[in-house]
Write an enzyme that holds these catalytic residues in place. Sequence first.
Site, PDB file in Angstrom:
ATOM      1  CB  CYS A 204     -20.181  18.770  31.274  1.00  0.00           C
ATOM      2  SG  CYS A 204     -19.727  17.935  32.809  1.00  0.00           S
ATOM      3  CG  HIS A 246     -22.997  15.320  31.239  1.00  0.00           C
ATOM      4  ND1 HIS A 246     -21.984  16.091  30.745  1.00  0.00           N
ATOM      5  CD2 HIS A 246     -24.014  15.419  30.328  1.00  0.00           C
ATOM      6  CE1 HIS A 246     -22.343  16.616  29.588  1.00  0.00           C
ATOM      7  NE2 HIS A 246     -23.582  16.234  29.319  1.00  0.00           N
ATOM      8  CG  ASP A 261     -25.425  18.023  26.965  1.00  0.00           C
ATOM      9  OD1 ASP A 261     -24.513  18.868  27.043  1.00  0.00           O
ATOM     10  OD2 ASP A 261     -25.296  16.852  27.366  1.00  0.00           O
TER      11      ASP A 261
END
Length: 641
Positions: A204, A246, A261
């Site tokens: 991520c 994250h 995202d």
Amino acid sequence: MELKKDSNAVSIDMLLIVHSEKRRAAQGAHSDRQADPGAPPQRRGGLQGVGNGIRRWQKLEGSDLHGTQLTVEVHPRDAMPQFLKKFSLAKRLQGDKNGNTRPRQPGGKDAHAYPWDRSSLKSMPLDLRQFEKLDTYASQVTVKSGLDELVSDLLQEAHSDLERVRAIWIWICHHIEYDVEAAQEKDRQAFKPTTILQTQKTNCDGYAGLFERMCRIAGVQCMTVPGYSKGFGYQPGQSFSGEFDHAWNAVYLEGRWHLVDSTWGSGLVDSTTSKFTFLYNEFYFLTHPALFIEDHFPDNKNWQLLKPPQSLRQFENNMYHKSEFYNKGMLSAHPETSIVKTVNGKTTVTIESCAPTLFMFMLNGKQEHGLLSLRKNGMKLDVYPPTVGTHKLQIFAKGNSEIYSSVLEYTLKCHYADMDIQLPAELHQPVGPSWFSEQMGITKPSHPEPVIYTSDGRCSVSFGVEEGISVLASLHGDNGPITEETQRRYIFQLHREKRTELKVQVPHAGKFALKIFVKKRQEPGNYVFVFNYLLCCTNTKVNWPVFPESFGNWGQDNELLEPLSGVLPANRNIPFKLKLHGIAKALVKGQDTWPLTLNHEGYWEGSCSTAGCQEVYVMVLENANHNFYSYILKYKVNDAQ
């Protein structure tokens, strides 16, 4: 600072970029993605390889720039520097006095109202059809050399900041794979854009860093936002503390910050195999902040882009609606918390949707111990956990696809299990008629509710049936004489004037599933399950036998008035009365043969003796010119006492 003209009197402009030579800035390659919206990020990469006309001076003596490096680009007065010409940075980015971009901190005009107002899944008006050509193009762009050339290729079909961001988003989501091993090992090398382009894998942090870097090359303000997430491995009610797990991005478009995202937009990790699968998810592109907060909690509350912002405790306690909840048109669900205590051994879940939707559920991995009924815009589910303790409830929705997707997950805390609620294992979903059964050709049911109570163990259910539709029904219970062979023998089906009637009698007290199937007569294949009723009988004296067995020549429009019991007493004279269509003769055959006669009301009547036989048949002659009789009904005879 001014430069004099040279001997050829060529006028020049100058672009000054000042870089600090302090090693900590160079070593902190990750520090330019700052979580604080007010902190200016370090400029990435400078103007390396800008081309001809660049001169560098190390350590300018006698100036205020001692100990720095100065890069000067010299070009004709009327020409724009190539770097600025390519990306129009002068217009799109605000720079400080050193040339570093300083994204504006989120303010009041960036904030969206909380809770969600149901207006849109996006934070700005979008017509996704406008991206069809761009999406196709961007998804097919390949890496040739470095990041700059990749971005340049992507922007060939992008003509606005929104389209530039969209092209970058689509490329990353379709080309970068989530690296499970690197994420577990926290391999920092996997975060570098050059490494990501080579391996086309990252975690991520790498997704967010690559997205930010590409946006900045394209001249669009972008920030990386670290925080907590309800992603892979999340458990309902889980608390969050310590290191953030994250990272995602905020991007500045049309005078406002928006959230994306690309990690979750690219695909998912299988919880059992820990393998990544590309599965594009549109939901995480410019997601409405009131929805984004359900599974993303930033380290800085300003990046929630919400008014009022939510606390970490609220984030932990709030219901987590998965992205498919909204992708498939869901609007709201109740209860609104992920951990639910049962009341008198029962929990009720309701969902509101934009359009009629098919649902199913699983309790502890099985489709048992619940009644799910469909509504025009949603569903209602009553769950009865079979034991005290903690139970996992998952709810799935189908939407427009052929696949059911998980949309909600609850943890049920059961302190009392109602042992009187024992639902049949064969009770499938949905229970009761609905828009779906009407869509499948079953209309105007006599019993619109999902549960039917009978005091004497018998009931009659009827409904309209569209032309060309055949109906099949079966009865299922967990205990007693119902077997696969006899599950249709406790139902006798009649058809009158475009309505089908199901006469049902149960063999004993208890709960039963009355399952309804349909099939188009002209089409091959099997019958399709549509819905079922839950039949409840508390009368312990009930002991109904099966109906007579019917054969293929028993027409749908035929009607049986008597005898309805499929088991006849021995040594008795039994009256028969039936309505039969399109036949020439009818008879009853036992030890002997007894003809039936047609009365003025259109019924075939007569009687037969059960003496000396174990089975009795009703037979018909369809053509008077033929001598071949067909079996249509079969009765069994009790053994003589």
